[in-house]
Design a protein around this motif. Structure first.
Motif, PDB file in Angstrom:
ATOM      1  N   ASP A  32       0.861  -1.192   0.000  1.00 23.91           N
ATOM      2  CA  ASP A  32       0.000   0.000   0.000  1.00 23.91           C
ATOM      3  C   ASP A  32       0.894   1.237   0.000  1.00 23.91           C
ATOM      4  N   THR A  40     -10.327   4.504   3.268  1.00 22.01           N
ATOM      5  CA  THR A  40     -11.757   4.314   3.562  1.00 22.01           C
ATOM      6  C   THR A  40     -11.955   3.500   4.840  1.00 22.01           C
ATOM      7  N   SER A  41     -11.076   2.538   5.048  1.00 24.14           N
ATOM      8  CA  SER A  41     -11.228   1.671   6.221  1.00 24.14           C
ATOM      9  C   SER A  41     -10.883   2.397   7.518  1.00 24.14           C
ATOM     10  N   LEU A  47     -18.808   0.291  12.204  1.00 19.23           N
ATOM     11  CA  LEU A  47     -19.781  -0.757  12.546  1.00 19.23           C
ATOM     12  C   LEU A  47     -19.464  -2.051  11.820  1.00 19.23           C
ATOM     13  N   GLY A 376     -18.927  -1.486  -1.078  1.00 20.54           N
ATOM     14  CA  GLY A 376     -19.945  -0.469  -0.826  1.00 20.54           C
ATOM     15  C   GLY A 376     -20.021   0.016   0.615  1.00 20.54           C
ATOM     16  N   THR A 381     -17.170  -4.231   7.472  1.00 14.03           N
ATOM     17  CA  THR A 381     -17.862  -5.413   7.986  1.00 14.03           C
ATOM     18  C   THR A 381     -17.393  -6.675   7.273  1.00 14.03           C
TER      19      THR A 381
HETATM   20  C1  FAD Z   1     -18.659   7.782   5.745  1.00 13.58           C
HETATM   21  C2  FAD Z   1     -18.535   6.284   5.608  1.00 13.58           C
HETATM   22  C3  FAD Z   1     -19.054   5.460   6.601  1.00 13.58           C
HETATM   23  C4  FAD Z   1     -18.956   4.058   6.497  1.00 13.58           C
HETATM   24  N1  FAD Z   1     -19.374   3.258   7.523  1.00 13.58           N
HETATM   25  C5  FAD Z   1     -19.196   1.916   7.466  1.00 13.58           C
HETATM   26  C6  FAD Z   1     -19.505   1.073   8.565  1.00 13.58           C
HETATM   27  O1  FAD Z   1     -19.927   1.529   9.630  1.00 13.58           O
HETATM   28  N2  FAD Z   1     -19.341  -0.262   8.427  1.00 13.58           N
HETATM   29  C7  FAD Z   1     -18.856  -0.819   7.269  1.00 13.58           C
HETATM   30  O2  FAD Z   1     -18.745  -2.043   7.186  1.00 13.58           O
HETATM   31  N3  FAD Z   1     -18.466  -0.041   6.228  1.00 13.58           N
HETATM   32  C8  FAD Z   1     -18.627   1.300   6.296  1.00 13.58           C
HETATM   33  N4  FAD Z   1     -18.248   2.089   5.247  1.00 13.58           N
HETATM   34  C9  FAD Z   1     -17.709   1.454   4.028  1.00 13.58           C
HETATM   35  C10 FAD Z   1     -16.281   0.948   4.260  1.00 13.58           C
HETATM   36  O3  FAD Z   1     -15.512   1.933   4.898  1.00 13.58           O
HETATM   37  C11 FAD Z   1     -15.632   0.544   2.941  1.00 13.58           C
HETATM   38  O4  FAD Z   1     -16.487  -0.330   2.213  1.00 13.58           O
HETATM   39  C12 FAD Z   1     -14.308  -0.185   3.194  1.00 13.58           C
HETATM   40  O5  FAD Z   1     -13.481   0.553   4.040  1.00 13.58           O
HETATM   41  C13 FAD Z   1     -13.576  -0.504   1.897  1.00 13.58           C
HETATM   42  O6  FAD Z   1     -12.386  -1.169   2.262  1.00 13.58           O
HETATM   43  P1  FAD Z   1     -11.304  -1.486   1.193  1.00 13.58           P
HETATM   44  O7  FAD Z   1     -10.208  -2.252   1.861  1.00 13.58           O
HETATM   45  O8  FAD Z   1     -11.946  -2.095  -0.011  1.00 13.58           O
HETATM   46  O9  FAD Z   1     -10.802  -0.030   0.717  1.00 13.58           O
HETATM   47  P2  FAD Z   1      -9.756   0.977   1.423  1.00 13.58           P
HETATM   48  O10 FAD Z   1      -9.877   0.923   2.893  1.00 13.58           O
HETATM   49  O11 FAD Z   1      -9.904   2.304   0.766  1.00 13.58           O
HETATM   50  O12 FAD Z   1      -8.347   0.366   1.028  1.00 13.58           O
HETATM   51  C14 FAD Z   1      -7.842   0.479  -0.296  1.00 13.58           C
HETATM   52  C15 FAD Z   1      -6.343   0.705  -0.169  1.00 13.58           C
HETATM   53  O13 FAD Z   1      -5.750   0.697  -1.481  1.00 13.58           O
HETATM   54  C16 FAD Z   1      -4.652   1.593  -1.430  1.00 13.58           C
HETATM   55  N5  FAD Z   1      -4.301   1.992  -2.796  1.00 13.58           N
HETATM   56  C17 FAD Z   1      -5.132   2.462  -3.757  1.00 13.58           C
HETATM   57  N6  FAD Z   1      -4.436   2.704  -4.881  1.00 13.58           N
HETATM   58  C18 FAD Z   1      -3.127   2.394  -4.627  1.00 13.58           C
HETATM   59  C19 FAD Z   1      -1.921   2.411  -5.399  1.00 13.58           C
HETATM   60  N7  FAD Z   1      -1.882   2.828  -6.690  1.00 13.58           N
HETATM   61  N8  FAD Z   1      -0.783   1.995  -4.810  1.00 13.58           N
HETATM   62  C20 FAD Z   1      -0.773   1.548  -3.522  1.00 13.58           C
HETATM   63  N9  FAD Z   1      -1.878   1.511  -2.744  1.00 13.58           N
HETATM   64  C21 FAD Z   1      -3.043   1.919  -3.291  1.00 13.58           C
HETATM   65  C22 FAD Z   1      -5.153   2.761  -0.595  1.00 13.58           C
HETATM   66  O14 FAD Z   1      -4.061   3.501  -0.061  1.00 13.58           O
HETATM   67  C23 FAD Z   1      -6.001   2.051   0.464  1.00 13.58           C
HETATM   68  O15 FAD Z   1      -5.280   1.847   1.658  1.00 13.58           O
HETATM   69  C24 FAD Z   1     -18.334   3.493   5.340  1.00 13.58           C
HETATM   70  C25 FAD Z   1     -17.786   4.327   4.349  1.00 13.58           C
HETATM   71  C26 FAD Z   1     -17.876   5.710   4.485  1.00 13.58           C
HETATM   72  C27 FAD Z   1     -17.253   6.572   3.424  1.00 13.58           C
END
Ligand code: FAD
Length: 411
Positions: A32, A40-41, A47, A376, A381
């Protein structure tokens, strides 16, 4: 057979996938551009939503649609310049929200959600992260009686059908549960199964440290390109070249750009969201969603985190925190809120698909490349439940769930 695997993206989804792969004996490197769990996480409401068996559908009744179009509510906001580009995907999302199309999609979503607590539980314990997790559920509160009875009926039916804990709180019961409320609410629906995490980014960071303790590697690098090389893969980063037999793409809201570069056109889009923390002397015992206008009040380590609903905008468009400003105004009427902790609100993006289900499985045209993104509203979760599923597919094990509804082939 164990394999060298690069997991790209260290959000909840990537870290959980890396853990599940390492547990199966694979040599895992998690990559990363930031430290784990800072995107986003980090910014969500924290929750772990066992009750979220019905994915967030596009509104279909004319009254709600007109309210959104006229900017009346606070749970949905849109930036007009983004709409022409978004329209084709929103139209598919809308079509998939019609009752006949929605039912099987919700069933698929529900089968993954059903495993969210059990799959997190093992990692929370192994990561020594119990101090971050409260297991008392959350409350959907109603300011006015309108809509409360109907919502209670729907919630109790979902609870019966999915064996979920759900209690209806009248105004005084809610007041007793949350004495910090300055005015009585009409009532609330208490989902008792979900967990609330007091520092979502820290939970991801602890999972990543656990991965390192299990022999996995964590590398900080900006991925610039991804190409097949012989029977494996080569990843060009800003300062190095990484090679492995297999690659998992878990870029969350950045997955669209990375998959497009490989020739895919997946129907992905984002719903942006904001948060800010506020000092508060009398903390809430658990998160409270204020229905209509639609914002979450989540007690966290840094203060009370107000999170907003969905904003339809280009992912990199400048912030327009109108929803947060309105939510803050309303929250100040409900609670004794202190100063904002950060100078600027946090802005992030929920990685969404047009059929509300995540993309988990083999990349259709590239052997050795695997997708895990598009979770989404519930990626925090679903990280461990979908990480396990993908790790089983990669390892050639019988999957613990039918993986077809999440297959990238479905588009
Ligand atoms: C306001 C809000 C409230 C929410 N509340 C909840 C909740 O209560 N419960 C729940 O389950 N979900 C919730 N969600 C949704 C949840 O946060 C996301 O679905 C989840 O975090 C997605 O996780 P991820 O690992 O797919 O993405 P991310 O956490 O975004 O991880 C993707 C990673 O990829 C890395 N990356 C991207 N491009 C590159 C690159 N070119 N080179 C190196 N690294 C890169 C980024 O740095 C990042 O660390 C909420 C979202 C929002 C916006």
């Amino acid at each position: 057979m164990s394999s060298e695997i690069l997991v790209l993206g260290a959000g909840m989804v990537g870290v959980s996938t890396a853990l599940a792969l390492r547990q199966r004996g694979h040599h895992v490197t998690l990559v990363d551009r930031k430290a784990p769990g800072l995107e986003t996480s980090y910014g969500n409401a924290g929750l772990i939503q066992r009750e979220a068996v019905m994915p967030y559908a596009f509104p279909r009744d004319l009254r709600t649609l007109a309210g959104v179009a006229l900017g009346r509510g606070n749970d949905v906001h849109y930036q007009l310049p983004a709409m022409p580009a978004l329209a084709p995907r929103l139209l598919r999302y809308w079509a998939n929200s019609a009752p006949a199309a929605y039912a099987p999609l919700a069933q698929a979503y529900g089968q993954l959600i059903a495993h969210c607590l059990s799959e997190h539980a093992g990692w929370v314990e192994k990561a020594g992260a119990q101090d971050l997790v409260k297991r008392q559920g959350w409350v959907r509160g109603f300011l006015e009686p309108a809509g409360f009875d109907e919502a209670c009926g729907q919630a109790l039916q979902i609870a019966r059908e999915h064996a979920l804990g759900c209690e209806v709180l009248d105004s005084s019961a809610l007041g007793r549960l949350m004495p910090a409320l300055r005015r009585p609410l009409a009532g609330g629906i208490h989902w008792t199964d979900p967990w609330a995490v007091s520092d979502p980014g820290e939970l991801v960071a602890r999972y990543a440290r656990l991965l390192q303790g299990m022999g996995g590697e964590v590398v900080r690098a900006e991925v610039q390109s991804l190409q097949p090389l012989g029977a494996g893969w080569q990843v060009q980063t800003h300062d190095s070249v990484l090679q492995a037999a297999q690659v998992v793409l878990a870029f969350g809201p950045w997955a669209d750009g990375a998959t497009r570069a490989l020739g895919y056109r997946l129907p992905l889009f984002v719903k942006r969201g904001y948060h800010r923390h506020y000092a508060m002397d009398k903390p809430l015992p658990m998160p409270l969603l204020v229905t209509e206008p639609g914002f979450m009040l989540a007690p966290m380590a840094r203060g009370l985190r107000i999170t907003t609903g969905a904003e339809f905008a280009a992912q990199d468009a400048p912030p327009s925190p109108v929803q947060l400003a309105q939510a803050e105004r309303m929250a100040r009427g409900l609670l004794d809120l202190g100063e904002g902790v950060e100078a600027q609100p946090w802005l992030g993006a929920r990685p969404c698909t047009v059929d509300m289900n995540p993309v988990i499985g083999a990349a259709p045209r590239h052997p050795g490349l695997w997708f895990n993104f598009g979770h989404g509203h519930q990626g925090f979760t679903l990280g461990p439940a979908s990480g396990r599923l993908l790790a089983e597919l990669i390892s050639g094990e019988a999957p613990y769930l039918d993986p077809r509804p999440y297959s990238p082939q479905r588009f």
